[in-house]
Each structure stands twice: as structure tokens, then as C-alpha cells.
Design a protein around this motif. Structure first.
Motif, mmCIF file in Angstrom:
data_model
loop_
_atom_site.group_PDB
_atom_site.id
_atom_site.type_symbol
_atom_site.label_atom_id
_atom_site.label_comp_id
_atom_site.label_asym_id
_atom_site.label_seq_id
_atom_site.Cartn_x
_atom_site.Cartn_y
_atom_site.Cartn_z
ATOM 1 N N GLU A 177 1.105 -1.342 0.164
ATOM 2 C CA GLU A 177 0.140 -0.153 0.102
ATOM 3 C C GLU A 177 0.898 1.509 0.121
ATOM 4 O O GLU A 177 1.694 1.450 0.817
ATOM 5 C CB GLU A 177 -0.584 -0.204 0.929
ATOM 6 C CG GLU A 177 -1.657 1.404 1.650
ATOM 7 C CD GLU A 177 -2.591 1.205 3.044
ATOM 8 O OE1 GLU A 177 -3.876 0.432 2.390
ATOM 9 O OE2 GLU A 177 -2.206 1.099 3.386
ATOM 10 N N THR A 178 0.387 2.241 -0.429
ATOM 11 C CA THR A 178 0.747 3.359 -0.661
ATOM 12 C C THR A 178 0.225 5.041 -0.161
ATOM 13 O O THR A 178 0.312 5.672 -0.064
ATOM 14 C CB THR A 178 1.788 3.785 -2.068
ATOM 15 O OG1 THR A 178 0.826 4.009 -2.732
ATOM 16 C CG2 THR A 178 2.480 2.680 -2.139
ATOM 17 N N LYS A 179 -0.971 4.141 -0.715
ATOM 18 C CA LYS A 179 -2.727 5.768 -0.947
ATOM 19 C C LYS A 179 -2.955 5.853 0.482
ATOM 20 O O LYS A 179 -2.768 7.563 1.326
ATOM 21 C CB LYS A 179 -3.214 5.335 -1.790
ATOM 22 C CG LYS A 179 -2.749 5.290 -3.112
ATOM 23 C CD LYS A 179 -3.876 5.157 -4.239
ATOM 24 C CE LYS A 179 -3.323 5.095 -5.197
ATOM 25 N NZ LYS A 179 -4.994 4.845 -6.130
ATOM 26 N N THR A 180 -2.859 4.511 1.105
ATOM 27 C CA THR A 180 -3.326 5.122 2.611
ATOM 28 C C THR A 180 -2.643 5.309 3.610
ATOM 29 O O THR A 180 -1.705 4.119 3.934
ATOM 30 C CB THR A 180 -4.499 4.249 2.812
ATOM 31 O OG1 THR A 180 -5.549 3.875 2.263
ATOM 32 C CG2 THR A 180 -5.059 4.383 4.688
ATOM 33 N N THR A 181 -2.126 6.424 3.968
ATOM 34 C CA THR A 181 -0.632 6.942 4.904
ATOM 35 C C THR A 181 -1.116 7.353 6.095
ATOM 36 O O THR A 181 -2.075 7.833 6.711
ATOM 37 C CB THR A 181 0.107 7.232 4.482
ATOM 38 O OG1 THR A 181 -0.040 8.705 4.139
ATOM 39 C CG2 THR A 181 0.881 6.478 3.114
ATOM 40 N N THR A 182 -0.494 6.923 7.177
ATOM 41 C CA THR A 182 -0.439 7.433 8.816
ATOM 42 C C THR A 182 0.953 7.932 8.982
ATOM 43 O O THR A 182 1.400 5.942 9.955
ATOM 44 C CB THR A 182 -1.037 6.940 9.643
ATOM 45 O OG1 THR A 182 -2.135 6.715 9.389
ATOM 46 C CG2 THR A 182 -1.597 7.332 11.013
ATOM 47 N N VAL A 183 1.373 8.507 9.454
ATOM 48 C CA VAL A 183 3.401 8.156 9.973
ATOM 49 C C VAL A 183 2.710 9.322 11.186
ATOM 50 O O VAL A 183 2.229 10.105 11.273
ATOM 51 C CB VAL A 183 3.815 9.138 9.174
ATOM 52 C CG1 VAL A 183 4.924 9.524 9.420
ATOM 53 C CG2 VAL A 183 3.610 8.776 7.353
ATOM 54 N N VAL A 184 3.269 9.034 12.342
ATOM 55 C CA VAL A 184 3.617 9.728 13.256
ATOM 56 C C VAL A 184 4.930 10.204 13.578
ATOM 57 O O VAL A 184 5.641 9.979 13.679
ATOM 58 C CB VAL A 184 3.269 8.857 14.469
ATOM 59 C CG1 VAL A 184 3.413 9.216 16.105
ATOM 60 C CG2 VAL A 184 1.809 8.235 14.857
ATOM 61 N N GLU A 185 5.122 11.542 13.913
ATOM 62 C CA GLU A 185 6.428 12.215 13.911
ATOM 63 C C GLU A 185 7.156 12.056 15.570
ATOM 64 O O GLU A 185 6.968 11.568 16.276
ATOM 65 C CB GLU A 185 6.275 13.443 13.838
ATOM 66 C CG GLU A 185 7.389 14.205 13.729
ATOM 67 C CD GLU A 185 7.129 15.778 13.247
ATOM 68 O OE1 GLU A 185 8.398 16.972 13.089
ATOM 69 O OE2 GLU A 185 5.856 15.632 12.632
ATOM 70 N N THR A 186 8.602 11.486 14.650
ATOM 71 C CA THR A 186 9.073 10.835 16.140
ATOM 72 C C THR A 186 10.720 11.802 15.766
ATOM 73 O O THR A 186 10.811 12.704 14.579
ATOM 74 C CB THR A 186 9.978 10.111 16.147
ATOM 75 O OG1 THR A 186 10.093 9.215 14.601
ATOM 76 C CG2 THR A 186 8.683 8.715 16.032
ATOM 77 N N THR A 187 11.121 11.496 17.408
ATOM 78 C CA THR A 187 12.474 12.522 17.238
ATOM 79 C C THR A 187 13.442 11.626 17.722
ATOM 80 O O THR A 187 13.382 11.276 18.999
ATOM 81 C CB THR A 187 12.263 14.345 17.775
ATOM 82 O OG1 THR A 187 11.902 13.813 18.920
ATOM 83 C CG2 THR A 187 12.119 15.264 17.059
#
Length: 355
Positions: free
Chosen positions: A330-340
Motif C-alpha cells: 500500500e502507498t495511498k493510505t498513510t499514517t505517519v507519527v512524527e518522531t524525534t
């Protein structure tokens, strides 16, 4: 398909452990190059560093040097051969990380090779009943892969991770290497800690909805399958992520040599990523080293059921074309949680920045 590159793992007997302490070594160095630092602002002693690595709160596995209680524990060093030979915890035994990443092929997909991993642990003289302290340059992926291997094989002794890594250690140290007396490590593999390619394929469409949680630990560029991104792995026939996966880059778990603040991590996973503390959660990366760091952190935060997809995206992305319908990307449905976060020393996995 793994995320590891082989290194020279031969450990010839090139010298005995020295009976010194890290404190004394640093004191000697200070005497040679920093003659008068007493009372100066900003000077940290080894005791300060060790104390700063202490863990507060209800966190499993991770302990600072001042919190270690098992005097008879075996120290397992997950660092490179060169670092180990230069200096290590007195009496420690080096576990080459690539030797605990071995995988076996089942009809349902790749799984950890219990026999090969058990052979490695036996080669360093370990038995399942011994308490162990695992350390590296940091608390990164090399360390967590060793911990996962122990847990998967059903290790009975207590498993502790040295928070702060070797730099926080202020006890006795050794140099060179010794060949330990080999033992037979009797493994009792725990398949509840892993999932296979087919296990995931049977649940496509349910992840992070009504079904299990699914965490992709790779950098966002790899997760998104961004065209021409440097984080993409050339050997992958397809790019993107497993359907339904949430991306939380694993390096957010680490602050230099130490575990990131546990409260921050709990918010990252249980709030932002929506991980269910009671339900099953699967973690995966490109291979089977880096995702163990997220596996370990979730378990340390008391998540009940955390599992590793040992085959990783490298296996999933490279199935034959005729099988791609069963194993979609999959590439269209995305959920990215930003981290440091940043990983100190060589504990970034030492293999691949893609997870």
C-alpha cells in the motif's frame, strides 16, 4: 532480505581481561589531560553518568548501572568486535548480532532459526537459567535483537538492558577477549512472539481497525514508497508498506545512549499511534533487527501482546508476481507519527537505516 551486513566475528584469544574500573581509566585520562577540573561547572563524573541512566517508573527490562541487582548475571555485549576487544564490562561475552538474526523457511514464511540462535548462545557459554544484562554502545537495535532472541528461545533467567549503554558503566572493565567454555543451550521457542507472512496476509484489511495493531518502524520515506528517495531499498521489487500499517520510526525510542523518556514514548504509541495495550500488536521493518527495538520498548511499557514479523518488508515486497494479490503493498493510505530521536554509538542496527 535482512537489514544486516556481515562482519568478521572470529574472536581469537588475544589477551586477558584487565582488573580495572571504568572510573579509574577515566580518572587516569583526566590526570593526563584535564589537570584541574575539580569544582568546574559542567564536569560529569562516571558516577554522575551512571546515576543519570537510572530508570524511573513502571518500566520493564531497562535499568541504569546503579540499579543492577543480580551479582551473578552474565553480561552480553552486543557491540562490534573492535569495540569489545578495546574495552568491555569485565567478564562480558560478546554476542555477534548477525548470529542471532538467522531465519528458517516455513511454508507460511520466514521465522527465527531457533537452532542456529541457540547454538550461538551456547557458544558463549550461556544456559537458559542464567540472569543476563545486555548492553551495547546505546540501547539501540543491536541490543534489542539480542533480547528478542533470548525471549524467543524461552530464556528463563532475568533479562536486563543496561540503560545508557557502555558509556554509563562505571564498574570493572576488561580488554581483549577470551574464548568461553561452550555449553548446550536448550531452547523452548515461543511462537507467540512472532507472526509469519501468511498470518499477516490472512488479516489484511483489519489492521489498526477492528483487528491487531501494525507498526512499521522504517523511516517515513521508505514507508511512503517515495519515488527516488534515498531511504528506499534497491533490492525490493515493490515499495510502500503493509496495508493498514502506521509508521513510527524506531529511532524515536532512543535519546543518544538512553531510552527516551517513558512518558513521551507512552504518548507516542498508545495515544498518537493508537496501540492497544491489551490487544496484539505486530511490528516490522525492512528486516528483523531494527523492529525489535520497538518490540522491546512496547513490552517495557507493559503492552501485553507484542509480536515481530521476522520476515519483514524485505520478504513481503519480494514475493513472486503471481502471489502479489495475496500479499499487497500500500502507498495511498498513510499514517505517519512524527518522531524525534538519535541513536548513539553503533547501535543503530549497524545494518540499514531503512528499518
Amino acid at each position: 532480505m535482512g537489514d544486516d551486513h556481515s562482519e568478521d566475528t572470529s574472536d581469537d584469544d588475544a589477551g586477558a581481561d584487565g582488573d580495572v574500573t571504568r572510573r579509574s581509566l577515566l580518572a587516569a585520562a583526566a590526570g593526563a589531560g584535564v589537570a584541574s577540573t575539580a569544582g568546574c561547572a559542567g564536569i560529569s563524573t562516571p558516577a554522575d553518568v551512571a546515576s543519570a541512566a537510572s530508570i524511573r517508573g513502571n518500566v520493564a527490562y531497562f535499568r541504569g548501572p546503579d540499579q543492577l541487582t543480580a551479582e551473578s548475571a552474565v553480561f552480553l555485549d552486543a557491540r562490534s568486535r573492535e569495540r569489545f576487544r578495546r574495552e568491555h564490562v569485565y567478564g562480558a561475552r560478546r554476542v555477534p548480532v548477525e548470529s542471532v538474526t538467522a531465519r528458517a523457511e516455513r511454508e507460511s514464511g520466514l521465522v527465527p532459526d531457533a537452532d542456529a540462535i541457540a547454538s550461538t548462545l551456547g557458544s558463549v557459554g550461556l544456559t537458559p537459567d542464567r540472569d543476563v544484562v545486555v548492553y551495547g554502545s546505546s540501547v539501540g537495535a543491536r541490543v534489542s535483537r539480542v533480547v528478542f532472541a533470548l525471549e524467543y528461545l524461552g530464556h528463563e533467567g532475568e533479562i536486563t538492558v543496561l540503560n545508557g549503554g557502555y558509556e554509563a558503566w562505571n564498574g570493572r572493565v576488561g580488554v581483549g577477549s577470551r574464548v568461553p567454555v561452550e555449553t548446550r543451550y536448550e531452547a523452548s521457542p515461543n511462537d507467540d512472539l512472532i507472526v509469519t507472512r501468511d498470518w499477516i496476509a490472512d488479516r489484511v484489511g483489519s489492521f489498526n481497525a477492528d483487528g491487531p495493531g501494525l507498526i512499521d518502524v522504517r523511516p517515513p520515506e521508505a514507508y511512503l514508497g517515495a519515488r527516488n528517495a534515498a531511504k528506499l531499498v534497491d533490492s525490493n521489487a515493490r515499495h510502500g508498506h503493509l496495508p493498514g500499517a502506521v509508521d513510527v520510526h524506531w529511532t524515536g525510542n532512543v535519546n543518544g545512549q538512553q531510552l527516551a523518556e517513558p512518558g513521551t514514548l507512552a504518548g507516542l504509541y498508545f495515544e498518537s499511534a493508537g496501540v492497544d495495550m491489551d490487544g496484539p500488536t505486530v511490528v516490522y521493518g525492512q528486516g528483523n533487527v531494527n523492529p525489535t527495538n520497538t518490540w522491546l520498548v512496547l513490552r517495557a511499557l507493559q503492552a501485553e501482546d507484542v509480536r515481530l514479523y521476522d520476515g519483514g518488508f524485505g520478504e513481503w515486497a519480494n514475493v513472486p508476481e503471481t502471489l502479489r494479490g495475496r500479499y499487497p503493498v500500500e502507498t495511498k493510505t498513510t499514517t505517519v507519527v512524527e518522531t524525534t530521536g538519535s541513536v548513539g554509538g553503533d547501535d543503530d542496527g549497524g545494518f540499514s537505516c531503512t528499518g
